[in-house]
Design a protein around this motif. Structure first.
Motif, PDB file in Angstrom:
ATOM      1  N   PHE A  85       0.850  -1.185   0.000  1.00 13.81           N
ATOM      2  CA  PHE A  85       0.000   0.000   0.000  1.00 13.81           C
ATOM      3  C   PHE A  85       0.892   1.243   0.000  1.00 13.81           C
ATOM      4  CE2 PHE A  85      -2.498   3.274   2.192  1.00 13.81           C
ATOM      5  CZ  PHE A  85      -3.749   3.138   1.595  1.00 13.81           C
ATOM      6  N   ASP A  86       0.946   1.949  -1.133  1.00 12.57           N
ATOM      7  CA  ASP A  86       1.719   3.179  -1.238  1.00 12.57           C
ATOM      8  C   ASP A  86       0.781   4.381  -1.225  1.00 12.57           C
ATOM      9  OD1 ASP A  86       3.964   1.612  -1.453  1.00 12.57           O
ATOM     10  OD2 ASP A  86       4.082   1.758  -3.637  1.00 12.57           O
ATOM     11  N   ILE A  87       1.255   5.475  -0.653  1.00  9.64           N
ATOM     12  CA  ILE A  87       0.483   6.716  -0.580  1.00  9.64           C
ATOM     13  C   ILE A  87       1.235   7.777  -1.359  1.00  9.64           C
ATOM     14  CG2 ILE A  87      -0.331   8.539   0.969  1.00  9.64           C
ATOM     15  CD1 ILE A  87      -0.629   6.370   3.128  1.00  9.64           C
ATOM     16  N   ARG A  88       0.550   8.474  -2.231  1.00  7.59           N
ATOM     17  CA  ARG A  88       1.189   9.515  -3.043  1.00  7.59           C
ATOM     18  C   ARG A  88       0.291  10.741  -3.098  1.00  7.59           C
ATOM     19  NH1 ARG A  88       5.304   6.996  -6.263  1.00  7.59           N
ATOM     20  NH2 ARG A  88       5.162   4.715  -6.062  1.00  7.59           N
ATOM     21  N   PHE A  89       0.906  11.897  -2.959  1.00  4.61           N
ATOM     22  CA  PHE A  89       0.200  13.164  -3.112  1.00  4.61           C
ATOM     23  C   PHE A  89       0.938  14.014  -4.133  1.00  4.61           C
ATOM     24  CE2 PHE A  89      -0.588  12.113   1.458  1.00  4.61           C
ATOM     25  CZ  PHE A  89      -1.939  11.830   1.329  1.00  4.61           C
ATOM     26  N   GLY A  90       0.172  14.687  -4.978  1.00  9.47           N
ATOM     27  CA  GLY A  90       0.743  15.587  -5.961  1.00  9.47           C
ATOM     28  C   GLY A  90       0.755  17.014  -5.461  1.00  9.47           C
ATOM     29  N   PRO A  91       1.008  17.965  -6.360  1.00  8.36           N
ATOM     30  CA  PRO A  91       1.162  19.364  -5.947  1.00  8.36           C
ATOM     31  C   PRO A  91      -0.096  19.985  -5.348  1.00  8.36           C
ATOM     32  CG  PRO A  91       1.216  19.127  -8.343  1.00  8.36           C
ATOM     33  CD  PRO A  91       1.314  17.761  -7.785  1.00  8.36           C
ATOM     34  N   GLN A  92      -1.283  19.470  -5.665  1.00  7.07           N
ATOM     35  CA  GLN A  92      -2.501  20.040  -5.085  1.00  7.07           C
ATOM     36  C   GLN A  92      -2.507  19.921  -3.556  1.00  7.07           C
ATOM     37  OE1 GLN A  92      -5.371  21.502  -6.796  1.00  7.07           O
ATOM     38  NE2 GLN A  92      -3.772  21.680  -8.352  1.00  7.07           N
ATOM     39  N   ILE A  93      -1.955  18.831  -3.047  1.00  5.19           N
ATOM     40  CA  ILE A  93      -1.842  18.636  -1.597  1.00  5.19           C
ATOM     41  C   ILE A  93      -0.530  19.203  -1.075  1.00  5.19           C
ATOM     42  CG2 ILE A  93      -1.641  16.910   0.236  1.00  5.19           C
ATOM     43  CD1 ILE A  93      -4.468  17.133  -0.832  1.00  5.19           C
ATOM     44  N   CYS A  94       0.562  18.895  -1.763  1.00  2.39           N
ATOM     45  CA  CYS A  94       1.892  19.244  -1.239  1.00  2.39           C
ATOM     46  C   CYS A  94       2.112  20.750  -1.127  1.00  2.39           C
ATOM     47  CB  CYS A  94       2.972  18.639  -2.124  1.00  2.39           C
ATOM     48  SG  CYS A  94       2.995  16.837  -2.144  1.00  2.39           S
ATOM     49  N   THR A  95       1.624  21.501  -2.077  1.00  2.00           N
ATOM     50  CA  THR A  95       1.917  22.938  -2.101  1.00  2.00           C
ATOM     51  C   THR A  95       0.876  23.761  -1.367  1.00  2.00           C
ATOM     52  OG1 THR A  95       0.754  23.312  -4.203  1.00  2.00           O
ATOM     53  CG2 THR A  95       3.069  22.665  -4.328  1.00  2.00           C
ATOM     54  N   GLU A  96      -0.204  23.126  -0.911  1.00  2.00           N
ATOM     55  CA  GLU A  96      -1.234  23.834  -0.140  1.00  2.00           C
ATOM     56  C   GLU A  96      -0.967  23.528   1.326  1.00  2.00           C
ATOM     57  OE1 GLU A  96      -4.052  25.468   1.820  1.00  2.00           O
ATOM     58  OE2 GLU A  96      -4.438  23.310   1.743  1.00  2.00           O
ATOM     59  N   LEU A  97      -0.576  24.538   2.087  1.00  2.00           N
ATOM     60  CA  LEU A  97       0.008  24.297   3.402  1.00  2.00           C
ATOM     61  C   LEU A  97      -0.947  23.593   4.348  1.00  2.00           C
ATOM     62  CD1 LEU A  97       2.554  24.602   5.042  1.00  2.00           C
ATOM     63  CD2 LEU A  97       1.772  26.851   5.774  1.00  2.00           C
ATOM     64  N   THR A  98      -2.203  23.988   4.381  1.00  2.00           N
ATOM     65  CA  THR A  98      -3.135  23.349   5.308  1.00  2.00           C
ATOM     66  C   THR A  98      -3.270  21.865   5.012  1.00  2.00           C
ATOM     67  OG1 THR A  98      -4.368  25.403   5.599  1.00  2.00           O
ATOM     68  CG2 THR A  98      -5.495  23.365   6.182  1.00  2.00           C
ATOM     69  N   SER A  99      -3.340  21.512   3.739  1.00  2.00           N
ATOM     70  CA  SER A  99      -3.474  20.097   3.373  1.00  2.00           C
ATOM     71  C   SER A  99      -2.205  19.324   3.687  1.00  2.00           C
ATOM     72  CB  SER A  99      -3.799  19.975   1.879  1.00  2.00           C
ATOM     73  OG  SER A  99      -5.024  20.602   1.568  1.00  2.00           O
ATOM     74  N   GLY A 100      -1.061  19.877   3.321  1.00  2.00           N
ATOM     75  CA  GLY A 100       0.190  19.159   3.522  1.00  2.00           C
ATOM     76  C   GLY A 100       0.627  19.078   4.961  1.00  2.00           C
ATOM     77  N   ALA A 101       0.336  20.120   5.729  1.00  2.00           N
ATOM     78  CA  ALA A 101       0.813  20.172   7.113  1.00  2.00           C
ATOM     79  C   ALA A 101      -0.088  19.423   8.083  1.00  2.00           C
ATOM     80  CB  ALA A 101       0.956  21.624   7.562  1.00  2.00           C
ATOM     81  N   THR A 102      -1.227  18.917   7.640  1.00  2.00           N
ATOM     82  CA  THR A 102      -2.102  18.136   8.514  1.00  2.00           C
ATOM     83  C   THR A 102      -2.030  16.651   8.201  1.00  2.00           C
ATOM     84  OG1 THR A 102      -3.940  18.634   7.007  1.00  2.00           O
ATOM     85  CG2 THR A 102      -3.737  19.993   8.983  1.00  2.00           C
ATOM     86  N   ARG A 103      -1.143  16.272   7.305  1.00  2.00           N
ATOM     87  CA  ARG A 103      -0.892  14.857   7.020  1.00  2.00           C
ATOM     88  C   ARG A 103       0.523  14.546   7.506  1.00  2.00           C
ATOM     89  NH1 ARG A 103      -4.535  16.459   2.936  1.00  2.00           N
ATOM     90  NH2 ARG A 103      -6.039  14.841   2.399  1.00  2.00           N
ATOM     91  N   GLU A 104       0.626  13.567   8.413  1.00  2.00           N
ATOM     92  CA  GLU A 104       1.890  13.313   9.088  1.00  2.00           C
ATOM     93  C   GLU A 104       2.440  11.933   8.748  1.00  2.00           C
ATOM     94  OE1 GLU A 104       1.952  14.875  13.286  1.00  2.00           O
ATOM     95  OE2 GLU A 104      -0.162  15.226  12.847  1.00  2.00           O
ATOM     96  N   TRP A 105       3.746  11.845   8.666  1.00  2.00           N
ATOM     97  CA  TRP A 105       4.443  10.584   8.426  1.00  2.00           C
ATOM     98  C   TRP A 105       5.235  10.202   9.673  1.00  2.00           C
ATOM     99  CZ3 TRP A 105       9.607  11.094   9.209  1.00  2.00           C
ATOM    100  CH2 TRP A 105      10.133  12.387   9.089  1.00  2.00           C
ATOM    101  N   LEU A 106       5.558   8.927   9.766  1.00  2.05           N
ATOM    102  CA  LEU A 106       6.289   8.395  10.924  1.00  2.05           C
ATOM    103  C   LEU A 106       7.180   7.255  10.471  1.00  2.05           C
ATOM    104  CD1 LEU A 106       6.513   8.077  14.168  1.00  2.05           C
ATOM    105  CD2 LEU A 106       4.799   6.273  13.855  1.00  2.05           C
ATOM    106  N   VAL A 107       8.428   7.260  10.906  1.00  2.00           N
ATOM    107  CA  VAL A 107       9.287   6.081  10.815  1.00  2.00           C
ATOM    108  C   VAL A 107       9.868   5.851  12.205  1.00  2.00           C
ATOM    109  CG1 VAL A 107       9.812   6.362   8.371  1.00  2.00           C
ATOM    110  CG2 VAL A 107      11.306   7.411  10.048  1.00  2.00           C
TER     111      VAL A 107
END
Length: 647
Positions: free
Chosen positions: A2-24
């Protein structure tokens, strides 16, 4: 996978990108964590968060590595992102992101500056507090890449300020050692030494907590990216500072291979199960006391026995790691005292202060033996498990004991909250649930039945346990059905007009999801019926799981937001808890109610908050925004278990 990918619509819009979090994670309780946009929105975000002697004791070291690209034209393009106390966001590197991807559990960012494309990948070395950050030229070039290392050395829950001493940075070959605690290594190290003042964390502000800190710009790494495929990499690690780990590119590849192995071992039926199996792996850690333990949630929880035992089947048995789980159960059995399982050592001392964690432990052992046939473990633990029952019959801490009048388990002491609904505001329990909570007695009956089965399977006589189970079951069936058409949440609770221990009692018919366990457990005291479950669903069910209280209740709180008192006050008063999705699905299956459509919303949630994982909580009112920890063990475990139990 299961891979997750976001394009510029999410990545460059701060509210969208900054409310999705990654963890390792590193398998020890440490981690690296951040957002799709690269903006640090929490005090807990950073690239090297180190676990101490127990997972809850963490310290933040390497905070960020801010890339800056030097183009042949002489232009310098900054790719990092920070928010400041002034409200400014600068730099704004996220505006150049063309993609974020989580591939095989490894986060990857891709920035485009005209015809120049630079990619970053990040991974941790399992079993060691070590993070590797690899930058690769994908297209264009030649360019030069600078990486500014912002550092600190502080408690995960706190801040460090410029009005105190600056972190000590000692130069070593290929980099530096910060505070004698962790080491940085990479190409072209140039020491700097400067405070970055007033870094702002918007999520901490929203939680009513201190939202600002100062960071130490320790220095920068620098390297040339001449042609596509060239890399500039940095390692940061704690412990054994003289021993440099394997190269950063190898750390990333090793993490990717291991993640694929974890998923393959779980034998998932589909991509969602694959994602959940990998998410489950993040919570299983090694500690000084045990080869296996469970972090309840990232970024702020450590180990809690209730969460561990509720999560046990999903995290260990559904991922084919029963051998590791076996060792966990043995180590937890050693914490039993007066018939009670230790709750947590997160507070700095071992506490025995729950009524249900021990009963969930009985359930976990029973499920382990039922699904693996490991009667040797059953025989080893039986004396301790029988001791649990005897201690509860005799009475133990906090008024926990069997009521001789009906065989049900009662509990409660002044200023305590012993069930999973244990939130406090200014030290006062919000939902003390003194008396005989419905899920506690469902677990008690389930535990007696499971222990009787284990006793019989190992050649013992289960007759006494069967008698206890039969009496408690008969009392349960008589006492808990309420005139409202659902089950009482607590029977024999102190009447509202009386303090604990007062003369009057009443039965609390608040519509809560705790009653689901009366129908969902393997040895549940009741058989579910479709009308009751549909009534519960109408009041409690959301796409992310059941609410903790029906909206019609006067105490209902629809938004789990605000400062600590507001959030704790609403924690169990209407907030959605995804872990309860598992018991709801089980009850529906037993009532022959189709469940396939129930998974649609919560499966989609894997791309909405904690990427590839399931949140701790969510708002009780639409749009059911996720709250609490973005990565929560029992939420992941119960969703995985519910999906697999239908196969």
């Amino acid at each position: 996978m299961f891979d997750i990918r976001f394009g510029p619509q999410i990545c460059t819009e701060l509210t969208s990108g900054a409310t999705r979090e990654w963890l390792v994670t590193d398998g020890l309780g440490g981690y690296a964590m951040g957002t799709v946009s690269g903006l640090r929105t929490r005090r807990y975000h950073g690239l090297l968060m180190v676990a101490g002697d127990r997972p809850a004791v963490r310290r933040l070291g390497l905070v960020s590595l801010d890339p800056a690209v030097l183009l042949p034209s002489g232009a310098r393009v900054r790719l990092g992102a920070h928010e400041w106390a002034s409200g400014a966001v600068d730099p704004r590197g996220f505006e150049l992101l063309e993609q974020f991807a989580l591939v095989d559990g490894v986060p990857r960012w891709r920035w485009r500056i005209g015809d120049v494309v630079i990619e970053r990948e990040l991974a941790m070395l399992p079993g060691r507090s070590c993070v590797a950050v690899v930058h690769r030229l994908v297209a264009g070039g030649p360019v030069r890449l600078d990486l500014a290392a912002a550092c600190t050395w502080r408690d995960a829950h706190g801040e460090r300020r410029a009005d105190g001493p600056a972190p000590r940075v000692d130069a070593v070959a290929g980099g530096a050692v910060v505070e004698g605690a962790f080491r940085l290594a990479g190409p072209g190290w140039v020491p700097e030494g400067q405070w970055w003042l007033g870094v702002h964390h918007r999520e901490e502000a929203a939680r009513g907590l201190n939202a600002q800190e100062d960071l130490w710009y320790a220095g920068r790494f620098s390297g040339a990216l001449e042609r596509p495929g060239d890399t500039v990499s940095v390692l940061a690690w704690k412990h054994d500072l003289a021993s440099e780990p394997m190269p950063a590119t190898e750390v990333v590849e090793a993490a990717r291979r291991r993640n694929r192995q974890v998923v393959a071992q779980a034998k998932p039926a589909d991509d969602v199960e694959a994602a959940l199996a990998l998410a489950a792996d993040a919570f299983v850690v090694r500690t000084e006391e045990s080869p296996a333990d469970v972090v309840a949630g990232y970024p702020w929880f450590g180990t809690w026995s209730r969460d561990t035992m509720i999560s046990y089947e999903g995290l260990f048995l559904c991922t084919n790691r029963a051998d590791l789980g076996r060792e966990l159960l043995r180590s937890y059995a050693a914490t039993l005292s007066e018939g009670m399982l230790a709750n947590t050592a997160d507070t700095g001392r071992v506490e025995h202060n729950t009524v249900d964690a021990t009963l969930w432990f009985l359930h976990a052992v029973d499920r382990h033996v039922a699904l693996t046939g490991d009667t040797d473990l059953a025989a080893e633990l039986l004396p301790a498990l029988h001791g649990v029952v005897e201690a509860h019959r005799a009475g133990t801490r906090y008024g926990i004991g069997v009521d001789p009048a009906d065989g049900l388990l009662t509990q409660g002491a002044a200023d305590t909250a012993l069930t999973w609904m244990d939130a406090r505001v200014y030290g006062v329990p919000v939902t003390p649930r003194t008396g005989k909570p419905v899920e506690v007695n469902a677990l008690w009956i389930n535990g007696l039945a499971g222990l009787a089965e284990l006793t019989e399977a190992t050649g013992g006589d289960p007759a006494d346990l069967r008698r206890l189970q039969a009496r408690a079951t008969a009392s349960f069936r008589e006492r808990y059905p309420a005139p409202t058409g659902w089950l009482h949440d607590v029977v024999d609770a102190p009447a509202p007009a009386y303090p604990l221990g007062g003369a009057a009692q009443h039965d609390d018919d608040s519509l809560r999801p705790n009653q689901l366990l009366a129908w969902s457990l393997p040895y549940a005291p009741l058989e579910p019926d479709e009308p009751t479950l549909r009534r519960l669903a109408g009041a409690l069910l959301t796409p992310l799981g059941p609410r903790s209280l029906a909206p019609e209740a006067p105490e209902f709180v629809g938004r789990h937001r605000g400062g600590p008192a507001e959030r704790d006050g609403g924690y169990h008063q209407g907030t959605v808890w995804p872990w309860l999705f598992g018991p709801y699905v089980d009850a529906c299956r037993r009532a022959k109610i189709p469940v396939d459509d129930l998974f649609v919303g919560i499966d989609a949630h894997l791309t909405e908050f904690g990427l590839g994982s399931v949140s701790e909580t969510a708002d009780g009112l639409p749009p059911h925004g996720a709250t609490g920890c973005p990565f929560q063990a029992w939420s992941v475990a119960e969703l995985l278990r519910a999906r697999r139990s239908g196969r």
